[in-house]
Motif scaffolding. Sequence first.
Motif, PDB file in Angstrom:
ATOM      1  N   GLU A  74      43.183  35.994  41.913  1.00  0.00           N
ATOM      2  CA  GLU A  74      42.527  36.597  40.748  1.00  0.00           C
ATOM      3  C   GLU A  74      41.027  36.750  40.966  1.00  0.00           C
ATOM      4  O   GLU A  74      40.439  37.754  40.576  1.00  0.00           O
ATOM      5  CB  GLU A  74      42.810  35.773  39.484  1.00  0.00           C
ATOM      6  CG  GLU A  74      44.245  35.856  39.021  1.00  0.00           C
ATOM      7  CD  GLU A  74      44.733  37.271  38.780  1.00  0.00           C
ATOM      8  OE1 GLU A  74      43.998  38.075  38.156  1.00  0.00           O
ATOM      9  OE2 GLU A  74      45.848  37.594  39.226  1.00  0.00           O
TER      10      GLU A  74
ATOM     11  N   LYS B 258      40.530  39.761  43.172  1.00  0.00           N
ATOM     12  CA  LYS B 258      40.685  41.011  42.421  1.00  0.00           C
ATOM     13  C   LYS B 258      39.425  41.313  41.621  1.00  0.00           C
ATOM     14  O   LYS B 258      38.957  42.451  41.588  1.00  0.00           O
ATOM     15  CB  LYS B 258      41.875  40.914  41.471  1.00  0.00           C
ATOM     16  CG  LYS B 258      43.219  40.959  42.144  1.00  0.00           C
ATOM     17  CD  LYS B 258      44.322  40.795  41.104  1.00  0.00           C
ATOM     18  CE  LYS B 258      45.693  40.701  41.719  1.00  0.00           C
ATOM     19  NZ  LYS B 258      46.732  40.473  40.672  1.00  0.00           N
TER      20      LYS B 258
ATOM     21  N   GLU C 125      36.755  44.540  42.267  1.00  0.00           N
ATOM     22  CA  GLU C 125      36.386  45.517  41.239  1.00  0.00           C
ATOM     23  C   GLU C 125      34.878  45.585  41.058  1.00  0.00           C
ATOM     24  O   GLU C 125      34.326  46.655  40.834  1.00  0.00           O
ATOM     25  CB  GLU C 125      37.033  45.143  39.906  1.00  0.00           C
ATOM     26  CG  GLU C 125      38.532  45.317  39.884  1.00  0.00           C
ATOM     27  CD  GLU C 125      39.169  44.765  38.617  1.00  0.00           C
ATOM     28  OE1 GLU C 125      38.428  44.311  37.717  1.00  0.00           O
ATOM     29  OE2 GLU C 125      40.403  44.779  38.539  1.00  0.00           O
TER      30      GLU C 125
END
Length: 82
Positions: free
Chosen positions: A39, A42, A46
């Motif tokens: 997580e 990710k 971004e």
Amino acid sequence: MTLIMCDSMKADLAICRARQTNRDLETTFMEVQWEVTIELGKTLAETTDLVFVGTKRVNIEEEDGGVCGICLEDMEKGKKVK
């Protein structure tokens, strides 16, 4: 301090999951750490692209374009770079 809190939260989650699933704590803790790492990756993926927002492409017009200061690749005449 934040890292200690994060580790504590991961441990609490692992303990809870291990109890719920009747699995050993060490394996469950490793799974929780893996999930948190994914997580985080990710989220970073971004946000790091946003670093390039506002940059513009330019054309290399000189015969010897030089070397990019970031990626260290050769820049050639007529090639678009960021």
